[in-house]
Design an enzyme around this catalytic site. Structure first.
Site, mmCIF file in Angstrom:
data_model
loop_
_atom_site.group_PDB
_atom_site.id
_atom_site.type_symbol
_atom_site.label_atom_id
_atom_site.label_comp_id
_atom_site.label_asym_id
_atom_site.label_seq_id
_atom_site.Cartn_x
_atom_site.Cartn_y
_atom_site.Cartn_z
ATOM 1 N N ASN A 14 1.994 -11.828 5.685
ATOM 2 C CA ASN A 14 1.528 -12.197 4.342
ATOM 3 C C ASN A 14 2.700 -12.269 3.368
ATOM 4 O O ASN A 14 2.737 -13.157 2.507
ATOM 5 C CB ASN A 14 0.486 -11.185 3.840
ATOM 6 C CG ASN A 14 -0.898 -11.485 4.389
ATOM 7 O OD1 ASN A 14 -1.466 -12.523 4.100
ATOM 8 N ND2 ASN A 14 -1.417 -10.572 5.203
ATOM 9 N N MET A 98 0.698 0.270 4.606
ATOM 10 C CA MET A 98 -0.298 1.206 5.147
ATOM 11 C C MET A 98 -0.140 2.608 4.568
ATOM 12 O O MET A 98 -0.043 3.600 5.307
ATOM 13 C CB MET A 98 -0.187 1.234 6.684
ATOM 14 C CG MET A 98 -0.400 -0.115 7.338
ATOM 15 S SD MET A 98 -1.989 -0.863 6.933
ATOM 16 C CE MET A 98 -3.061 0.114 7.978
ATOM 17 N N ARG A 99 -0.131 2.686 3.264
ATOM 18 C CA ARG A 99 -0.044 3.983 2.595
ATOM 19 C C ARG A 99 -1.074 4.018 1.487
ATOM 20 O O ARG A 99 -1.258 3.022 0.766
ATOM 21 C CB ARG A 99 1.331 4.180 1.941
ATOM 22 C CG ARG A 99 2.493 4.188 2.883
ATOM 23 C CD ARG A 99 2.655 5.493 3.603
ATOM 24 N NE ARG A 99 2.765 6.630 2.717
ATOM 25 C CZ ARG A 99 2.675 7.895 3.116
ATOM 26 N NH1 ARG A 99 2.442 8.170 4.390
ATOM 27 N NH2 ARG A 99 2.801 8.875 2.260
ATOM 28 N N ILE A 100 -1.715 5.159 1.350
ATOM 29 C CA ILE A 100 -2.603 5.347 0.198
ATOM 30 C C ILE A 100 -1.737 5.819 -0.957
ATOM 31 O O ILE A 100 -0.917 6.731 -0.808
ATOM 32 C CB ILE A 100 -3.710 6.359 0.540
ATOM 33 C CG1 ILE A 100 -4.634 5.738 1.597
ATOM 34 C CG2 ILE A 100 -4.493 6.739 -0.711
ATOM 35 C CD1 ILE A 100 -5.711 6.643 2.102
ATOM 36 N N LEU A 101 -1.904 5.178 -2.092
ATOM 37 C CA LEU A 101 -1.048 5.472 -3.246
ATOM 38 C C LEU A 101 -1.720 6.499 -4.158
ATOM 39 O O LEU A 101 -2.942 6.526 -4.297
ATOM 40 C CB LEU A 101 -0.763 4.172 -4.002
ATOM 41 C CG LEU A 101 0.054 3.165 -3.173
ATOM 42 C CD1 LEU A 101 -0.042 1.767 -3.737
ATOM 43 C CD2 LEU A 101 1.513 3.613 -3.046
ATOM 44 N N HIS A 117 -7.045 -7.168 1.570
ATOM 45 C CA HIS A 117 -7.794 -6.338 2.518
ATOM 46 C C HIS A 117 -8.546 -7.274 3.466
ATOM 47 O O HIS A 117 -9.193 -8.221 3.012
ATOM 48 C CB HIS A 117 -8.769 -5.439 1.757
ATOM 49 C CG HIS A 117 -9.540 -4.541 2.667
ATOM 50 N ND1 HIS A 117 -8.976 -3.428 3.261
ATOM 51 C CD2 HIS A 117 -10.814 -4.592 3.103
ATOM 52 C CE1 HIS A 117 -9.880 -2.847 4.030
ATOM 53 N NE2 HIS A 117 -11.002 -3.526 3.951
ATOM 54 N N LEU A 152 -9.875 3.590 -3.057
ATOM 55 C CA LEU A 152 -9.369 2.701 -2.000
ATOM 56 C C LEU A 152 -10.223 1.434 -1.857
ATOM 57 O O LEU A 152 -11.437 1.519 -1.688
ATOM 58 C CB LEU A 152 -9.362 3.471 -0.676
ATOM 59 C CG LEU A 152 -8.752 2.729 0.530
ATOM 60 C CD1 LEU A 152 -7.264 2.568 0.373
ATOM 61 C CD2 LEU A 152 -9.080 3.459 1.826
ATOM 62 N N GLU A 182 -5.698 -15.487 5.282
ATOM 63 C CA GLU A 182 -4.972 -14.620 4.344
ATOM 64 C C GLU A 182 -3.694 -15.307 3.866
ATOM 65 O O GLU A 182 -3.308 -15.209 2.704
ATOM 66 C CB GLU A 182 -4.617 -13.281 5.003
ATOM 67 C CG GLU A 182 -5.807 -12.390 5.293
ATOM 68 C CD GLU A 182 -5.391 -11.047 5.894
ATOM 69 O OE1 GLU A 182 -4.407 -10.461 5.442
ATOM 70 O OE2 GLU A 182 -6.071 -10.585 6.836
HETATM 71 C C1 GRF Z 1 -3.423 -8.058 7.132
HETATM 72 O O1 GRF Z 1 -4.578 -8.348 7.851
HETATM 73 C C2 GRF Z 1 -3.767 -7.386 5.845
HETATM 74 O O2 GRF Z 1 -4.929 -7.854 5.252
HETATM 75 C C3 GRF Z 1 -3.960 -5.970 6.291
HETATM 76 O O3 GRF Z 1 -2.985 -5.748 7.276
HETATM 77 C C4 GRF Z 1 -2.590 -6.996 7.840
HETATM 78 C C5 GRF Z 1 -1.126 -7.129 7.569
HETATM 79 O O4 GRF Z 1 -0.546 -8.215 8.200
HETATM 80 N N1 GRF Z 1 -3.916 -5.069 5.177
HETATM 81 P P1 GRF Z 1 0.940 -8.645 7.807
HETATM 82 O O5 GRF Z 1 1.825 -7.414 7.859
HETATM 83 O O6 GRF Z 1 0.912 -9.257 6.430
HETATM 84 O O7 GRF Z 1 1.332 -9.625 8.853
#
Ligand code: GRF
Length: 197
Positions: A14, A98-101, A117, A152, A182
């Protein structure tokens, strides 16, 4: 000029989609914004390689080296603040971060902190969204871009994309279908937010 700081933990696809859109759509001249930095909490995040290749400043802030969540978030906020410009504070984009802030971090960046998300919020907050959508018998799935608040996956929804759930889907197949959307959705939503800020 407004700086965009993207936070990642993994592959960063992303993030890459946003970087590509920013270049292709000339965000610097059209929106007065540029991707200034990519920060990862994991030293081995694959996305860091792409960001470095693009000549974007990268930083690693390994959460394992901090005693508390508050300490990590304080260091992260200080790092991000280096990318504030005199005109505008940085826009903080969570992209597979991947962290909760902590509430303090969220409050400090309120209104300029966004996340993507991989579900159609408010359904399936948290982890394993694709398997949970399959288990629930959903006929559609998707992704949501939202402002980040203390709770969250609960902030104001900025944009959503919908994909079909197909017969024979696995979580992996569905995840790939959602992820490809995405990559279209997130850059569009960020550009929209920039033009409204
Ligand atoms: C994506 O599906 C995003 O929505 C989720 O984790 C994935 C991350 O993919 N939170 P990337 O690291 O952007 O490739």
């Amino acid at each position: 000029m407004q700086n965009i700081v993207i936070l990642i933990s993994g592959q960063g696809s992303n993030m890459a989609a946003i970087v590509h859109s920013a270049a292709r759509e000339q965000w610097a001249t059209r929106l007065g914004a540029r991707v200034a930095a990519v920060i990862s909490n994991r030293p081995d995040a694959q996305g860091l390689v792409f960001a470095r290749e693009q000549g974007i400043a990268t930083e690693v802030l390994d959460h394992k080296t901090f005693a508390t969540r508050e300490d990590f978030d304080a260091a992260l906020a200080a790092l991000i603040a280096r990318f504030d410009t005199p005109e505008r504070p940085a826009l903080v984009v969570l992209a597979g971060f991947m962290r909760i802030l902590t509430p303090g971090f969220v409050a400090r960046h309120a209104g300029r902190l966004v996340n993507i998300h991989p579900s159609l919020l408010p359904a399936f907050t948290g982890l394993n969204t694709h398997q949970r959508a399959l288990d629930a018998g959903c006929k559609v799935a998707g992704a949501t871009v939202h402002l980040v608040t203390e709770e969250l996956d609960h902030g104001t929804i900025l944009a959503q994309a919908v994909v079909p759930v197909l017969p024979g889907d696995t979580a992996a197949l569905l995840a790939a279908r959602v992820l490809s959307q995405e990559h279209l959705l997130y850059p569009r939503a960020v550009a929209q937010l920039l033009s409204n800020l």
